[in-house]
Structures are given as C-alpha cells and as structure tokens.
Design a protein around this motif. Structure first.
Motif, short mmCIF file in Angstrom:
data_model
loop_
_atom_site.label_atom_id
_atom_site.label_comp_id
_atom_site.label_asym_id
_atom_site.label_seq_id
_atom_site.Cartn_x
_atom_site.Cartn_y
_atom_site.Cartn_z
N MET A 444 0.90 -1.28 0.03
CA MET A 444 0.07 0.02 -0.14
C MET A 444 0.74 1.26 -0.02
N LEU A 445 2.15 1.26 -0.06
CA LEU A 445 2.95 2.12 0.00
C LEU A 445 2.93 2.99 -1.04
N THR A 446 2.48 4.69 -0.94
CA THR A 446 2.36 5.39 -2.03
C THR A 446 3.33 6.70 -1.95
N SER A 447 4.18 6.87 -0.89
CA SER A 447 4.90 8.02 -0.96
C SER A 447 6.09 7.77 -0.14
N ILE A 448 7.29 8.23 -0.28
CA ILE A 448 8.18 8.23 0.72
C ILE A 448 9.14 9.78 0.60
N PRO A 449 9.76 10.02 1.53
CA PRO A 449 10.59 11.28 1.61
C PRO A 449 11.97 10.91 0.66
N THR A 450 12.69 12.17 0.77
CA THR A 450 13.88 11.91 -0.14
C THR A 450 15.10 11.33 0.69
N PHE A 451 15.87 10.72 -0.14
CA PHE A 451 17.24 9.94 0.59
C PHE A 451 18.49 10.49 -0.16
N PRO A 452 19.04 11.48 0.04
CA PRO A 452 20.20 12.07 -0.84
C PRO A 452 21.36 11.22 -0.86
N HIS A 453 21.54 10.61 0.51
CA HIS A 453 22.80 9.88 0.50
C HIS A 453 22.50 8.16 0.40
N LEU A 454 21.40 7.83 0.11
CA LEU A 454 21.13 6.54 0.35
C LEU A 454 22.00 5.77 -1.06
N GLU A 455 22.50 4.53 -0.35
CA GLU A 455 23.65 3.72 -1.16
C GLU A 455 22.86 2.54 -1.56
N ARG A 456 22.10 1.71 -0.62
CA ARG A 456 21.57 0.53 -0.90
C ARG A 456 20.11 0.64 -0.70
N LEU A 457 19.28 0.12 -1.80
CA LEU A 457 17.73 0.09 -1.69
C LEU A 457 17.26 -1.23 -2.16
N HIS A 458 16.66 -1.87 -1.48
CA HIS A 458 15.71 -3.24 -1.96
C HIS A 458 14.50 -2.75 -1.93
N LEU A 459 13.55 -3.12 -2.86
CA LEU A 459 12.35 -2.88 -2.91
C LEU A 459 11.37 -4.41 -3.33
N PHE A 460 10.80 -5.07 -2.42
CA PHE A 460 10.35 -6.26 -2.64
C PHE A 460 8.70 -6.37 -2.30
N SER A 461 8.09 -6.82 -3.38
CA SER A 461 6.52 -6.84 -3.27
C SER A 461 6.05 -5.57 -2.62
N ALA A 462 6.41 -4.69 -3.46
CA ALA A 462 5.96 -3.06 -3.02
C ALA A 462 5.46 -2.56 -4.33
N SER A 463 4.91 -1.33 -4.30
CA SER A 463 4.61 -0.42 -5.43
C SER A 463 5.63 0.18 -6.02
N TRP A 464 5.78 0.31 -7.15
CA TRP A 464 6.62 1.08 -7.91
C TRP A 464 6.51 2.64 -7.89
N LYS A 465 5.57 2.96 -7.54
CA LYS A 465 4.91 4.53 -7.70
C LYS A 465 6.20 5.34 -6.69
N PRO A 466 6.08 5.18 -5.35
CA PRO A 466 6.75 6.02 -4.56
C PRO A 466 8.39 6.07 -4.92
N LEU A 467 9.21 5.10 -5.53
CA LEU A 467 10.34 5.10 -5.99
C LEU A 467 10.49 5.93 -7.36
N GLN A 468 9.57 5.54 -8.15
CA GLN A 468 9.49 6.36 -9.30
C GLN A 468 9.27 8.08 -9.03
N GLN A 469 8.49 8.19 -8.16
CA GLN A 469 8.38 9.59 -7.99
C GLN A 469 9.86 10.32 -7.28
N THR A 470 10.29 9.50 -6.43
CA THR A 470 11.61 10.04 -6.15
C THR A 470 12.79 10.20 -7.09
N MET A 471 12.48 9.08 -8.10
CA MET A 471 13.61 9.11 -9.12
C MET A 471 13.45 10.49 -10.14
N MET A 472 12.15 10.75 -10.26
CA MET A 472 11.88 11.72 -11.06
C MET A 472 11.96 13.19 -10.59
N MET A 473 12.00 13.27 -9.15
CA MET A 473 12.09 14.53 -8.49
C MET A 473 13.36 15.45 -8.92
#
Length: 640
Positions: A444-473
C-alpha cells in the motif's frame, strides 16, 4: 570473553575493595590497544569492540616468554614439564595434567563422559575450562571436584539437557557460558549457591521454560543474557518470577526477557523487574507470547512498568499488543541507537521517532495496523531547504507492513485525515545519513521522503510508484535524490512496466542493479545507458521483457563499466541483441532457463574481456559456429 579469561586466571587485581574487575580489565585492554599490542579492532553498532587481533610480533614474543607454561597437547603426545605447564590446549589425548590451571579443548572434537570424569578428577587446580562445541551430552557430577574453577564454557553442546546439581558447589565460579545449548531444559535449582557468579550466558537456549528460584540472590551478577518467564508450564514449583530481576541492578550489556504474557493483572509483575534502575544495560529485548484464543488485552498500560533506564541504546519489542506506546515511554530513551518492533499486530500509532536524534537503525516488521510512520505534519511549505529528518539514521527496514501508506498524515480538517503527497510539497524532509533501505511486502506504500545519501535500496513486493516519484524529482538541494545510490534490487514489483529514462539519469553512482520477478516489465528503455558506473546487472524472471528488442540502448556504449551480466527466466528472449558488442568490459555472462533462446548474437564475439560464459537450460539454443569461437577463447558452456 578475553577480559573474563584474564579475571579467571587472577591477572586482574582491584585497586580497592570496591573496584570492579571488569572495568579494570577493560582499561588494561584499551591501553594495550592504544599501544598496538592489539590491532584491527572492529566495533558493533553500539560502538563496542567485538573483534581484534594481536600484533604478530607481540604474539611471537608472548609465545617465547610463556615458554613451557603453555603447550598444545595432542595425539602426538609431546613431552612437557608438568610442574611448569599451567595453560594447555588439548587435541585428541589427555594424560596427567595435575598442575594445569587453564585448559582449552579443540572445537569440534568429541569428548566422552569418561574423558570428562578424568579431567575433573585429575585437574583439581583448574581455573579455566573451555569445552565449547565438543559434543558433550552429559556433564558428570564430578565437575564439582574442580573447586578452583572460575570460568566454564560449555557453549554449543546442543545435546546437554540438564546440568548436575553438584555443579553449584563450584562457589568460585565467575563465568558460566551455556550459549546455544539448544536442548538445555533447566538451570541448576540451587543456583543461588553460585555466590561469586558474575556472568551467566544462555543465548540460544531455546528449550528453557523458566528461571530457577533464588536467581535474584546473585547480586554480583553482571551478565544475564536471557530471562525466561514461566508461563505456567513445567518447573513451576521451583521457578522464579519476574521479581527475581528486581535487585539485579549490576546487570550490563544485553538482557532479553522472553515469555511475557498479556493480561489485566501483569502490571505489578512488570514493575517488579525494576528496569529503570538498571543503568548499565544497553540492549533490551522484550518478547511476549501469544496463545490462540486468549483474551485480547491492550498492553499499553502494562508496558509502563517495563520502562528502562534512559541509558538504553538498543530496544527490541516482539508481539507487544498495544495500539500505541504510553506517553513519553519511548521518546524518553534519548540515547537509543537501534529500535526494532516485530509482530506488534495492533500497533497503529508510533511516537515521533525522528526526535530520537541518536537513532541509526530502525526496523519495523509485521505491524499489521500501521499506516503511517509519523502522525504529525513533517513538511514546511515556508522553508527554503529540506527539513533534516532522522539526523543520525543510517539503516531502515520495513517488512510485511500490509497497511503502510506513507510517512506522515496531517490534519486537513477536524474530520478528515489525508496523506502528504510529494507533488504538493517540493521540499520534503530528507534523511541526511540514511545509506541502506529495505521495503518488503508493503503493497500500500504510496509516498516516501527523499534519501540524498542512500547507497543500498531493496524494494520487494511493493509498489513502484513511490520510488518512481523519487527518481523523477528535481529538488533545489544537492545532491539530488538517489544520486549516491550504489545498489538497487527490485523484486516482485507488480506495477513496474518500464524504467523511466529521465529518472535513470539521476542514478549516476549505481554499481549493482537486480530486477527479479517483475512480471510486467516490458522494456528497460534507453535510460539504462546513463548508468555508466554499473558493474553488475541481473535480469531474472521478467516474463514480458524481450532483450532482443533492446538493441538501441546497448549500442550507445553507456554500460562501459559492466563486468557481470546475468539473464535468467526470460521466456520472450529468442536472440541476444547485436548491441551486446558494446559491453567491452564484460567478464562474466550467464544465461539460464531462457527456453526460447535460439542463438547468441554475432556481437558476442566482440566481447574481448569475456572470461566466463555459462549457458544452462536453454532448450532451443544451437551454438553452431559459436562453439568453435568459444573453444578458441577457452570458454565452456553447459546447455543442460
């Protein structure tokens, strides 16, 4: 462990009657570390040293100085001076070693009961005995003959079910290690006779059902890794309650209380634990039991009695049944470095965890009713820069939170709650130090804050939308979101159809990309050419992805750093793209379970750096002339 060995051998002397041997020994250790006697110290997440090595020169010098006082005694039966030897490591044979004060057995060797009886009967001056992982299933009663024993390690002997009653005659015993004695069912009933016991380590003793009555009389106890609450099972007559912990205020480091129960009448028992006076405990794990059919009780008020001292650094709660935490219960623990909440099924509201300014690790697992991390507004439309949020947080993990929607909700009106959307506030709070983030089963995750120094991210069985929003910001601050990301794993993302070219431009640091079981992914698009730092790429079980049609981006020569490519379970793949030739740094190529793959591209012959080619379960693949080329390159392929 090292410090306790020093104390057992009598190397540490207190300056006065009130001096703590462990503190004195720790000061010695730090002095030796500072002088490089010890080197390469490694610390845990709390900053405590858990590993180090001795300088090679100092090791050789110590062996030389110890002379005949230390020896390794094995099946070769080396001669030694029994009157001078005090420290022995045994291999496969034991003889007369009556003057020995320290004995270490080789891990994984098997000791019979007869051998143990010989040890305890002969080595009456023993102070230290290490028998961990030696296959012991019974500890003989003759252990009581080693009256000078101060340190006994029986860890890893998973067949031991019970210790002999006579063991409590070891009144000089200082340290008893029983870690991962997985079948141990009970501790000695007369445990109160261990009047000098300071360290009792019982991690991994999962068959313990209670603690013996009288444990609370061991007021010198500094280590009690686990306390098991009797829930009404066996051993009830001799079992001690939570009040056994009341006076044990010298406890240090970790305490796990296992078997807490839900109920209306448990508050007084919780309060008897007296955690608020245990200022030296830095890690606390509270674990409740839950029985099917038991009456649902809100644990919120009961938890008040288990409030720890503010010095606590690491907190874990499992199967807590409260809807929320008592007022200021969690936020008063201002020194917390790590918080883990697991299987708290009714937990709906979290306190403002961002106020824990020292927090560097947050794990939320199986919180069925949690919808938001923050319940208050965490953005400011008037600010010109993103808000610093969780200023020390480095690692965050969310697992199986089925209702989790986003990070905060704010009051839009007295009657309506709504999520704060990214597009409404371009200046979202950022996590300035966060480097590792995992979302697993949060559909159900729809939004996330920004992570300017994030080095490792694993998205498993979640929506693509919040990550796509962050990538496009595009934010005013620098660095841009995900610009420092080095590792990205996308697993079972059901709404992922393509990777946005514009968003991929921001991933300038990414070195590892894995896309697994994204069944609707149709194309990678040209944007992947911007991943110039990418070294490892895995494309696995994406049913709609046809790499044969991805020729354009491969010919752009963007993936100049790629050295490992894994392709597996792509049913639409018939041929590899000709643009494969542009991967001039590729060293490892694996293609597995691509049932319709018929041919390798001609471009594969131009992979000048290729060292390993693996082909498996590609039923239609005909290597043809490629086989001669592969032999010339020294490559072998299996098409089984």
């Amino acid at each position: 462990m090292l410090i306790n060995l020093w104390i057992a051998q009598g190397f540490i002397k207190p300056a006065d009657k009130n001096g703590c041997l462990e503190d004195i020994a720790n000061d010695y250790f730090m002095e030796l570390l500072w002088r490089s006697f010890f080197q390469e110290a490694q610390t845990d997440e709390l900053g405590d040293i858990d590993k180090c090595k001795m300088h090679d020169f100092m090791h050789d010098l110590a062996i030389e100085v110890s002379g005949s006082s230390f020896t390794t005694f094995d099946s070769e039966n080396k001669p030694f001076d029994e009157s001078k030897t005090h420290h022995v490591a045994i291999g496969d044979h034991i003889d007369s070693l009556s003057a020995v004060t320290m004995l270490f057995s080789k891990a994984s060797m098997s000791l019979t009961e007869e051998t143990l009886i010989a040890i305890f009967s002969s080595l009456k001056l023993l102070r230290t005995l290490d028998l961990h992982c030696t296959g012991i299933d019974v500890v003989p009663g003759s252990v009581s003959k080693s009256k000078h024993l101060r340190y006994l390690d029986l860890s890893g002997n998973s067949k031991i079910k019970k210790l002999p009653d006579s063991i409590t005659r070891l009144q000089n015993l200082h340290t008893l290690r029983l870690r991962f004695c997985k079948q141990l069912e009970e501790l000695p009933r007369d445990i109160k006779k261990f009047i000098n016991l300071r360290h009792l380590e019982i991690d991994g003793c999962d068959c313990l059902t209670c603690m013996p009555r009288g444990l609370g009389q061991l007021t010198n106890l500094m280590t009690l890794s686990v306390f098991v609450v009797n829930s009404g099972g066996g051993g009830a007559g001799n079992s001690g309650g939570l009040d056994e912990l009341n006076g044990l205020n010298s406890l240090r480091e970790k305490l796990e209380i296992r078997g807490l129960v839900h109920g209306k009448d448990v508050a007084s028992g919780y309060k008897a634990v007296n955690l608020k006076d245990k200022q030296h405990i830095h890690t606390l794990e509270l674990k409740w039991t839950y029985k099917m059919g038991e009456t649902e009780v809100d644990d919120e008020m009961q938890l008040e009695g288990l409030k720890p001292h503010s010095n606590l650094k690491k907190l874990s709660l499992e199967k807590f049944r409260g809807v929320r935490f008592p007022n200021n219960w969690l936020l008063s623990l201002t020194n917390l470095v790590s918080v883990r909440l697991e299987s708290c099924k009714k937990l709906t509201y979290l306190p403002s965890l961002s106020q824990l300014t020292s927090l560097n690790s947050l794990t939320l697992m199986e919180l069925d009713d949690l919808e938001y991390i923050e319940d208050s507004n965490m953005v400011s439309s008037s600010s010109s820069t993103p808000i610093a949020y969780f200023p020390s947080l480095k690692e965050m993990q969310f697992n199986r939170c089925p209702k989790l929607k986003g990070w905060c909700r704010r009051m839009d009106s007295l009657a309506k709650m709504m999520v704060t959307w990214m597009e409404d506030y371009p200046l979202l709070p950022s996590f300035p130090l966060l480097s590792k983030l995992t979302f697993e089963d949060c559909p159900m995750l729809t939004s996330i804050p920004t992570f300017p120094h994030l080095e490792r991210l694993h998205l498993f069985s979640a929506s693509w939308k919040p990550l796509q929003q962050t990538m496009m910001m595009n934010v005013a601050s620098s660095p841009t979101p995900l610009s420092e990301l080095k590792s990205l794993a996308l697993t079972t993302i059901k709404d992922l159809r393509s990777l946005p070219e514009e968003g991929l431009r921001n991933l300038i640091s990414i070195q590892y990309l894995s896309i697994d079981c994204c069944y609707r992914l149709e194309t990678l698009f040209r944007g992947i050419q911007h991943l110039t730092a990418l070294q490892t790429l895995g494309l696995l079980y994406c049913d709609e992805l046809d790499l044969g049609k991805e020729d354009d981006w491969m010919q752009e020569q963007g993936l100049k750093s790629l050295h490992t490519l894994t392709i597996e379970g792509l049913p639409k793949l018939v041929s590899l793209p000709e643009g494969l030739r542009s991967l001039t740094s590729l060293q490892y190529l694996s293609i597995n379970s691509c049932k319709r793959l018929e041919t390798l591209s001609r471009g594969i012959k131009h992979l000048i750096a290729l060292q390993t080619l693996k082909l498996r379960c590609c039923d239609e693949l005909d290597l043809g002339k490629d086989d001669h080329w592969m032999q010339g390159k020294g490559l072998r392929a299996s098409t089984l």
